[in-house]
Design a protein around this motif. Structure first.
Motif, PDB file in Angstrom:
ATOM      1  N   PRO A   1      43.406  11.552  27.839  1.00 36.21           N
ATOM      2  CA  PRO A   1      42.405  12.576  27.531  1.00 36.21           C
ATOM      3  C   PRO A   1      41.197  12.551  28.471  1.00 36.21           C
ATOM      4  N   SER A   2      40.737  11.369  28.850  1.00 36.57           N
ATOM      5  CA  SER A   2      39.574  11.303  29.739  1.00 36.57           C
ATOM      6  C   SER A   2      39.899  11.888  31.114  1.00 36.57           C
ATOM      7  N   TYR A   3      41.116  11.674  31.618  1.00 39.78           N
ATOM      8  CA  TYR A   3      41.524  12.251  32.896  1.00 39.78           C
ATOM      9  C   TYR A   3      41.720  13.757  32.767  1.00 39.78           C
ATOM     10  N   SER A   4      42.280  14.180  31.656  1.00 40.99           N
ATOM     11  CA  SER A   4      42.482  15.602  31.416  1.00 40.99           C
ATOM     12  C   SER A   4      41.141  16.329  31.399  1.00 40.99           C
ATOM     13  N   PHE A   5      40.150  15.719  30.755  1.00 40.57           N
ATOM     14  CA  PHE A   5      38.813  16.302  30.715  1.00 40.57           C
ATOM     15  C   PHE A   5      38.255  16.452  32.122  1.00 40.57           C
ATOM     16  N   LEU A   6      38.375  15.396  32.942  1.00 35.38           N
ATOM     17  CA  LEU A   6      37.877  15.450  34.315  1.00 35.38           C
ATOM     18  C   LEU A   6      38.615  16.495  35.135  1.00 35.38           C
ATOM     19  N   LEU A   7      39.923  16.575  34.964  1.00 37.23           N
ATOM     20  CA  LEU A   7      40.724  17.555  35.687  1.00 37.23           C
ATOM     21  C   LEU A   7      40.263  18.970  35.351  1.00 37.23           C
ATOM     22  N   HIS A   8      40.114  19.267  34.072  1.00 39.91           N
ATOM     23  CA  HIS A   8      39.709  20.615  33.664  1.00 39.91           C
ATOM     24  C   HIS A   8      38.275  20.916  34.114  1.00 39.91           C
ATOM     25  N   LYS A   9      37.414  19.930  34.067  1.00 38.00           N
ATOM     26  CA  LYS A   9      36.042  20.121  34.530  1.00 38.00           C
ATOM     27  C   LYS A   9      36.034  20.463  36.026  1.00 38.00           C
ATOM     28  N   GLN A  10      36.812  19.724  36.815  1.00 38.63           N
ATOM     29  CA  GLN A  10      36.872  19.971  38.255  1.00 38.63           C
ATOM     30  C   GLN A  10      37.502  21.321  38.562  1.00 38.63           C
ATOM     31  N   THR A  11      38.563  21.676  37.857  1.00 37.37           N
ATOM     32  CA  THR A  11      39.229  22.949  38.140  1.00 37.37           C
ATOM     33  C   THR A  11      38.329  24.129  37.803  1.00 37.37           C
ATOM     34  N   GLU A  12      37.503  23.984  36.796  1.00 35.53           N
ATOM     35  CA  GLU A  12      36.543  25.050  36.490  1.00 35.53           C
ATOM     36  C   GLU A  12      35.551  25.212  37.631  1.00 35.53           C
ATOM     37  N   LEU A  13      35.086  24.096  38.189  1.00 35.01           N
ATOM     38  CA  LEU A  13      34.151  24.152  39.309  1.00 35.01           C
ATOM     39  C   LEU A  13      34.795  24.767  40.545  1.00 35.01           C
ATOM     40  N   ASP A  14      36.084  24.479  40.759  1.00 34.81           N
ATOM     41  CA  ASP A  14      36.808  24.961  41.935  1.00 34.81           C
ATOM     42  C   ASP A  14      37.365  26.366  41.763  1.00 34.81           C
ATOM     43  N   GLY A  15      37.363  26.886  40.555  1.00 31.14           N
ATOM     44  CA  GLY A  15      37.947  28.200  40.302  1.00 31.14           C
ATOM     45  C   GLY A  15      39.459  28.203  40.391  1.00 31.14           C
TER      46      GLY A  15
END
Length: 69
Positions: free
Chosen positions: A8-22
């Motif tokens: 879950p912690s990696y999933s959170f980071l992944l989704h946070k980064q993908t939102e920033l990257d579009g």
């Protein structure tokens, strides 16, 4: 096809980064994997070229002079 299960912690980071990257997570992971593969191949090429050079080097200034810049 590749399937990843993330903590879950990696999933959170992944989704946070993908939102920033579009990007969506699939696009992000695909790009990250391809970049890693390209970097690894570039590194292997550099190592091979170093071995083939027998320690001979060319200065940055000499390269610039040869290129006319």
């Amino acid at each position: 096809m590749v399937f990843f299960v993330l903590l879950p912690s990696y999933s959170f980071l992944l989704h946070k980064q993908t939102e920033l990257d579009g990007q969506n997570p699939t696009q992000f992971m695909r790009n990250a994997i391809f970049e890693k593969l390209e970097d690894s191949l570039d590194y292997q090429d550099a190592i091979e070229n170093i071995k083939l050079s027998n320690g001979e080097t060319i200065s940055r200034e000499d390269i610039k002079k040869d290129l006319g810049i």
